[in-house]
Design an enzyme around this catalytic site. Structure first.
Site, PDB file in Angstrom:
ATOM      1  CB  SER A  99     -28.123   4.381 -11.739  1.00 20.81           C
ATOM      2  OG  SER A  99     -29.175   4.678 -10.860  1.00 20.81           O
ATOM      3  CG  HIS A 147     -32.301   0.750 -11.325  1.00 21.16           C
ATOM      4  ND1 HIS A 147     -31.453   0.418 -10.296  1.00 21.16           N
ATOM      5  CD2 HIS A 147     -32.086   2.064 -11.577  1.00 21.16           C
ATOM      6  CE1 HIS A 147     -30.768   1.485  -9.920  1.00 21.16           C
ATOM      7  NE2 HIS A 147     -31.137   2.503 -10.685  1.00 21.16           N
ATOM      8  CG  HIS A 175     -33.976   4.243  -6.315  1.00 21.84           C
ATOM      9  ND1 HIS A 175     -34.076   3.431  -7.419  1.00 21.84           N
ATOM     10  CD2 HIS A 175     -32.656   4.573  -6.196  1.00 21.84           C
ATOM     11  CE1 HIS A 175     -32.860   3.276  -7.954  1.00 21.84           C
ATOM     12  NE2 HIS A 175     -31.996   3.953  -7.231  1.00 21.84           N
ATOM     13  CE1 TYR A 229     -35.934   7.515  -8.085  1.00 23.90           C
ATOM     14  CE2 TYR A 229     -34.012   7.800  -6.700  1.00 23.90           C
ATOM     15  CZ  TYR A 229     -34.578   7.368  -7.880  1.00 23.90           C
ATOM     16  OH  TYR A 229     -33.804   6.785  -8.845  1.00 23.90           O
ATOM     17  CD  GLU A 230     -38.172   3.135  -8.023  1.00 27.65           C
ATOM     18  OE1 GLU A 230     -38.979   2.460  -8.697  1.00 27.65           O
ATOM     19  OE2 GLU A 230     -37.066   2.700  -7.644  1.00 27.65           O
ATOM     20  CB  ALA A 243     -24.646   6.205 -10.642  1.00 32.12           C
ATOM     21  CG  MET A 283     -30.971  10.579  -4.971  1.00 30.30           C
ATOM     22  SD  MET A 283     -32.032  10.986  -6.388  1.00 30.30           S
ATOM     23  CE  MET A 283     -31.274  12.539  -6.924  1.00 30.30           C
ATOM     24  CB  SER A 284     -29.537   4.278  -3.697  1.00 28.75           C
ATOM     25  OG  SER A 284     -28.200   4.328  -4.213  1.00 28.75           O
ATOM     26  CG  ASN A 325     -23.504  13.625 -11.889  1.00 27.59           C
ATOM     27  OD1 ASN A 325     -24.068  12.520 -11.828  1.00 27.59           O
ATOM     28  ND2 ASN A 325     -23.691  14.557 -10.974  1.00 27.59           N
ATOM     29  CG  HIS A 348     -31.616   8.898 -14.506  1.00 26.19           C
ATOM     30  ND1 HIS A 348     -30.958   8.456 -13.380  1.00 26.19           N
ATOM     31  CD2 HIS A 348     -32.126   7.795 -15.107  1.00 26.19           C
ATOM     32  CE1 HIS A 348     -31.077   7.138 -13.290  1.00 26.19           C
ATOM     33  NE2 HIS A 348     -31.780   6.710 -14.320  1.00 26.19           N
TER      34      HIS A 348
END
Length: 253
Positions: free
Chosen positions: A24, A54, A72, A74-75, A102, A194-195, A218, A229
């Protein structure tokens, strides 16, 4: 041979020995002079990223294939689709994989802007890219110690310390609750995202050496402020030049 392999054999000036996945906000990192750039949309079987930050293109820098942006879970993609670009390049001969992402910092010693080398992971995504066939893979040493040492050496030369830690992968796309972050800390996670883990597992199964780097974008939930995001992308852009310098140094050896 798959359609993607046939296409890339025709399109790429050389076959890669190394793959870099840019996470990211890092998709346009300058890793050197490109000899080719191919949008994922033109490669048969490559899904297209739908997340800001991306770009969705494969570029060649020397013998390194740079995946500018990732797909991802989650997509809505199956994990088999998520890891297909890495698997395709492994079948074309790539033996080293460098992953970036990230992440949210959990450990007290990690602050936004830090870079962390992943020493191990927790797969909490509820799925595995090897599912569906008897693809048993030993994950005792997914992340290559020598590559991590090289990354630490390059970082010192650039004037900063590469932190090290355990990365927890969750399914997303919602960020973690404070209670979930407390749970992850108790499980031994230093950062969460998440990756990365699906690609690392697929690469380990393919016999690739893996290095994975997290940009701490963060503090994970519970630090007293909302997470977004947009904040992740801002942090990644701010650290982009330093991350690119680190990657260039690692690729030079």
């Amino acid at each position: 041979m798959t359609a993607a392999e046939r296409y890339l054999r025709r399109r790429l000036p050389v076959l890669p020995d190394t793959v870099v996945v840019l996470g990211s906000g890092l998709g346009e990192a300058d890793l050197g002079r490109e000899s080719a750039r191919v949008p994922y949309a033109r490669v048969p079987g490559f899904p297209r990223p739908r997340v800001p930050g991306h770009p969705g293109a494969l570029s060649m820098v020397g013998r390194t294939a740079v995946l500018r942006g990732r797909i991802h879970y989650y997509e809505g993609h199956a994990l088999e689709e998520v890891v297909e670009p890495v698997r395709t390049l492994a079948r074309l001969g790539a033996r080293t994989l460098i992953l970036t992402n990230a992440a949210g910092g959990i450990a007290a010693g990690l602050k936004p802007g830090d870079l962390m080398g992943i020493v191990d992971h927790l797969n909490l995504m509820g799925a595995n890219p090897l599912r569906g066939a008897p693809r048993f893979a030993d994950l005792t040493e997914v992340y290559d110690v020598d590559l991590l040492r090289r990354a630490e050496r390059v970082a010192r030369g650039l004037g900063f310390r590469l932190k090290k830690g355990v990365y927890a992968a969750v399914a997303g796309p919602s960020y973690e609750t404070p209670a979930e972050v407390r749970m992850l800390k108790r499980l031994g996670a230093d950062a969460v995202g998440m990756s990365t883990v699906p690609e690392a597992i697929a690469a380990a199964h393919a016999g690739m050496k893996v290095l994975a780097l997290s940009l701490i974008a963060n503090r994970a939930a519970g630090a007293g402020r909302p997470v977004s995001h947009a904040e992740v992308l801002v942090r990644a852009k701010a650290a982009g030049a330093r991350t690119a310098a680190l990657l260039r140094g690692i690729l030079r050896g």
